[in-house]
Design a protein around this motif. Structure first.
Motif, PDB file in Angstrom:
ATOM      1  N   LYS A  70       2.994 102.978  13.931  1.00 58.52           N
ATOM      2  CA  LYS A  70       3.328 102.464  15.344  1.00 58.52           C
ATOM      3  C   LYS A  70       2.370 101.087  15.659  1.00 58.52           C
ATOM      4  CE  LYS A  70       4.514 106.937  17.308  1.00 58.52           C
ATOM      5  NZ  LYS A  70       4.302 107.557  18.267  1.00 58.52           N
ATOM      6  N   TYR A  71       2.898  99.973  15.991  1.00 60.82           N
ATOM      7  CA  TYR A  71       2.448  98.854  16.262  1.00 60.82           C
ATOM      8  C   TYR A  71       3.202  98.071  17.114  1.00 60.82           C
ATOM      9  CZ  TYR A  71      -1.428  96.138  14.044  1.00 60.82           C
ATOM     10  OH  TYR A  71      -2.808  95.816  13.617  1.00 60.82           O
ATOM     11  N   THR A  72       2.562  98.125  18.322  1.00 58.19           N
ATOM     12  CA  THR A  72       3.260  97.520  19.597  1.00 58.19           C
ATOM     13  C   THR A  72       3.360  95.997  19.529  1.00 58.19           C
ATOM     14  OG1 THR A  72       1.423  97.594  21.108  1.00 58.19           O
ATOM     15  CG2 THR A  72       2.560  99.306  20.960  1.00 58.19           C
ATOM     16  N   TYR A  73       4.105  95.514  20.206  1.00 58.55           N
ATOM     17  CA  TYR A  73       4.378  93.860  20.278  1.00 58.55           C
ATOM     18  C   TYR A  73       3.076  93.369  20.913  1.00 58.55           C
ATOM     19  CZ  TYR A  73       9.017  92.993  18.780  1.00 58.55           C
ATOM     20  OH  TYR A  73      10.220  92.862  18.015  1.00 58.55           O
ATOM     21  N   ALA A  74       2.643  94.298  21.886  1.00 57.77           N
ATOM     22  CA  ALA A  74       1.122  93.674  22.414  1.00 57.77           C
ATOM     23  C   ALA A  74       0.145  93.671  21.558  1.00 57.77           C
ATOM     24  CB  ALA A  74       1.077  94.512  23.656  1.00 57.77           C
ATOM     25  N   GLU A  75      -0.017  94.680  20.621  1.00 57.76           N
ATOM     26  CA  GLU A  75      -1.098  94.567  19.718  1.00 57.76           C
ATOM     27  C   GLU A  75      -0.700  93.454  18.573  1.00 57.76           C
ATOM     28  OE1 GLU A  75      -2.463  99.222  18.661  1.00 57.76           O
ATOM     29  OE2 GLU A  75      -0.376  98.667  18.751  1.00 57.76           O
ATOM     30  N   LEU A  76       0.468  93.286  18.218  1.00 59.40           N
ATOM     31  CA  LEU A  76       0.596  92.060  17.513  1.00 59.40           C
ATOM     32  C   LEU A  76       0.248  90.797  18.033  1.00 59.40           C
ATOM     33  CD1 LEU A  76       3.729  93.416  15.520  1.00 59.40           C
ATOM     34  CD2 LEU A  76       1.330  93.321  14.427  1.00 59.40           C
ATOM     35  N   LYS A  77       0.653  90.706  19.532  1.00 56.10           N
ATOM     36  CA  LYS A  77       0.537  89.446  20.006  1.00 56.10           C
ATOM     37  C   LYS A  77      -0.843  89.027  20.092  1.00 56.10           C
ATOM     38  CE  LYS A  77       2.569  88.807  23.932  1.00 56.10           C
ATOM     39  NZ  LYS A  77       3.333  89.025  25.216  1.00 56.10           N
ATOM     40  N   HIS A 104      13.841 103.336  15.902  1.00 54.69           N
ATOM     41  CA  HIS A 104      13.775 103.045  17.402  1.00 54.69           C
ATOM     42  C   HIS A 104      13.620 104.202  17.961  1.00 54.69           C
ATOM     43  CE1 HIS A 104      14.024  98.775  16.946  1.00 54.69           C
ATOM     44  NE2 HIS A 104      15.298  98.985  16.251  1.00 54.69           N
ATOM     45  N   GLN A 105      12.616 104.817  18.691  1.00 51.98           N
ATOM     46  CA  GLN A 105      12.384 105.978  19.468  1.00 51.98           C
ATOM     47  C   GLN A 105      12.900 105.535  21.033  1.00 51.98           C
ATOM     48  OE1 GLN A 105      11.816 107.606  16.755  1.00 51.98           O
ATOM     49  NE2 GLN A 105      10.532 108.875  17.478  1.00 51.98           N
ATOM     50  N   TYR A 106      13.577 106.650  21.409  1.00 50.95           N
ATOM     51  CA  TYR A 106      14.005 106.599  22.823  1.00 50.95           C
ATOM     52  C   TYR A 106      12.729 106.729  24.069  1.00 50.95           C
ATOM     53  CZ  TYR A 106      18.392 106.690  21.103  1.00 50.95           C
ATOM     54  OH  TYR A 106      19.788 106.277  20.426  1.00 50.95           O
ATOM     55  N   SER A 108       9.121 106.392  22.892  1.00 53.93           N
ATOM     56  CA  SER A 108       8.035 105.969  22.586  1.00 53.93           C
ATOM     57  C   SER A 108       8.079 104.631  21.628  1.00 53.93           C
ATOM     58  CB  SER A 108       7.082 106.868  21.743  1.00 53.93           C
ATOM     59  OG  SER A 108       7.784 107.260  20.537  1.00 53.93           O
ATOM     60  N   SER A 109       6.962 104.373  21.022  1.00 51.06           N
ATOM     61  CA  SER A 109       7.096 103.217  20.112  1.00 51.06           C
ATOM     62  C   SER A 109       8.064 103.228  19.068  1.00 51.06           C
ATOM     63  CB  SER A 109       5.552 102.981  19.560  1.00 51.06           C
ATOM     64  OG  SER A 109       4.693 102.647  20.553  1.00 51.06           O
ATOM     65  N   THR A 110       8.392 102.315  18.543  1.00 45.69           N
ATOM     66  CA  THR A 110       9.167 102.234  17.139  1.00 45.69           C
ATOM     67  C   THR A 110       8.596 102.488  16.210  1.00 45.69           C
ATOM     68  OG1 THR A 110      10.700 100.541  18.119  1.00 45.69           O
ATOM     69  CG2 THR A 110      10.625 100.585  15.653  1.00 45.69           C
ATOM     70  N   LEU A 111       9.075 103.600  15.199  1.00 43.37           N
ATOM     71  CA  LEU A 111       8.366 103.829  13.996  1.00 43.37           C
ATOM     72  C   LEU A 111       8.810 102.757  12.763  1.00 43.37           C
ATOM     73  CD1 LEU A 111       8.958 107.724  13.900  1.00 43.37           C
ATOM     74  CD2 LEU A 111       7.219 106.534  15.085  1.00 43.37           C
ATOM     75  N   ILE A 112       7.653 102.284  12.323  1.00 42.85           N
ATOM     76  CA  ILE A 112       7.904 101.334  11.079  1.00 42.85           C
ATOM     77  C   ILE A 112       7.245 102.028   9.803  1.00 42.85           C
ATOM     78  CG2 ILE A 112       7.224  99.030  10.492  1.00 42.85           C
ATOM     79  CD1 ILE A 112       6.618  98.306  13.225  1.00 42.85           C
ATOM     80  N   TYR A 113       8.277 102.254   8.768  1.00 43.51           N
ATOM     81  CA  TYR A 113       8.129 102.584   7.565  1.00 43.51           C
ATOM     82  C   TYR A 113       7.836 101.240   6.568  1.00 43.51           C
ATOM     83  CZ  TYR A 113       9.828 107.003   9.621  1.00 43.51           C
ATOM     84  OH  TYR A 113      10.171 108.003  10.395  1.00 43.51           O
ATOM     85  N   ILE A 114       6.960 101.390   5.767  1.00 47.27           N
ATOM     86  CA  ILE A 114       6.697 100.498   4.675  1.00 47.27           C
ATOM     87  C   ILE A 114       7.405 100.828   3.496  1.00 47.27           C
ATOM     88  CG2 ILE A 114       5.046  99.089   3.361  1.00 47.27           C
ATOM     89  CD1 ILE A 114       4.462  98.701   6.388  1.00 47.27           C
ATOM     90  N   ALA A 115       8.313  99.800   3.180  1.00 51.88           N
ATOM     91  CA  ALA A 115       9.015 100.183   1.834  1.00 51.88           C
ATOM     92  C   ALA A 115       7.980 100.101   0.578  1.00 51.88           C
ATOM     93  CB  ALA A 115      10.008  99.028   1.525  1.00 51.88           C
ATOM     94  N   TYR A 116       8.301 100.985  -0.308  1.00 51.05           N
ATOM     95  CA  TYR A 116       7.582 101.093  -1.789  1.00 51.05           C
ATOM     96  C   TYR A 116       8.443 100.260  -2.737  1.00 51.05           C
ATOM     97  CZ  TYR A 116       5.024 103.223  -5.593  1.00 51.05           C
ATOM     98  OH  TYR A 116       4.584 103.111  -6.780  1.00 51.05           O
ATOM     99  N   LEU A 117       8.105  99.122  -3.175  1.00 51.68           N
ATOM    100  CA  LEU A 117       9.115  98.505  -3.801  1.00 51.68           C
ATOM    101  C   LEU A 117       8.286  98.103  -5.375  1.00 51.68           C
ATOM    102  CD1 LEU A 117      10.250  95.490  -1.537  1.00 51.68           C
ATOM    103  CD2 LEU A 117      11.363  97.753  -2.266  1.00 51.68           C
ATOM    104  N   VAL A 118       9.187  98.675  -6.380  1.00 56.33           N
ATOM    105  CA  VAL A 118       8.475  98.121  -7.624  1.00 56.33           C
ATOM    106  C   VAL A 118       9.481  97.105  -8.378  1.00 56.33           C
ATOM    107  CG1 VAL A 118       7.911  99.458  -9.886  1.00 56.33           C
ATOM    108  CG2 VAL A 118       7.793 100.611  -7.864  1.00 56.33           C
TER     109      VAL A 118
END
Length: 120
Positions: A70-77, A104-106, A108-118
């Motif tokens: 969970k990373y909000t736009y405010a934190e990223l800004k 997207h959560q109704y 709370s914050s959007t959940l972001i999953y990091i892809a595991y790529l090989v």
């Protein structure tokens, strides 16, 4: 005052134990950035998300899809000193490149999953 030392084998084997705080990124992500497949903002956001994912894993933030951040736009800004538009564009790019997945959560914050790529 800052003191300068040369790295030793012991320091490299336990960087965090010696007070080093650093970001990690997969080499192919760095290569995507260098080849301009990722914008500077997208690259920085991916690095921040990957770093936070390590904390999420320790704190048990996971579900059936995987570990989420969970990373909000405010934190990223605050972290990147940019407005919402570059953040939104960067997250869209990361999702198009299949490097992240957003849920997207109704309520709370959007959940972001990091892809595991090989690379194969």
């Amino acid at each position: 005052m800052i003191k300068h030392y040369c790295f030793t084998k012991e320091v490299f084997e336990d960087l965090e134990g010696h007070g080093f705080v650093y970001y990690q990124v997969q080499k192919f992500i760095f290569d995507m950035f260098m080849s301009k497949e990722l914008t500077e903002t997208a690259f920085k956001i991916y690095v921040l998300l990957f770093d936070r994912a390590k904390l999420s894993a320790k704190n048990g933030y996971h579900d059936d899809t995987g570990i989420y951040v969970k990373y909000t736009y405010a934190e990223l800004k605050d972290k990147l000193n940019v407005t919402n538009t570059p953040i939104s564009n960067a997250l869209d790019l990361l999702e198009r490149k299949a490097l992240i997945k957003r849920r997207h959560q109704y309520d709370s914050s959007t959940l972001i999953y990091i892809a595991y790529l090989v690379e194969e």
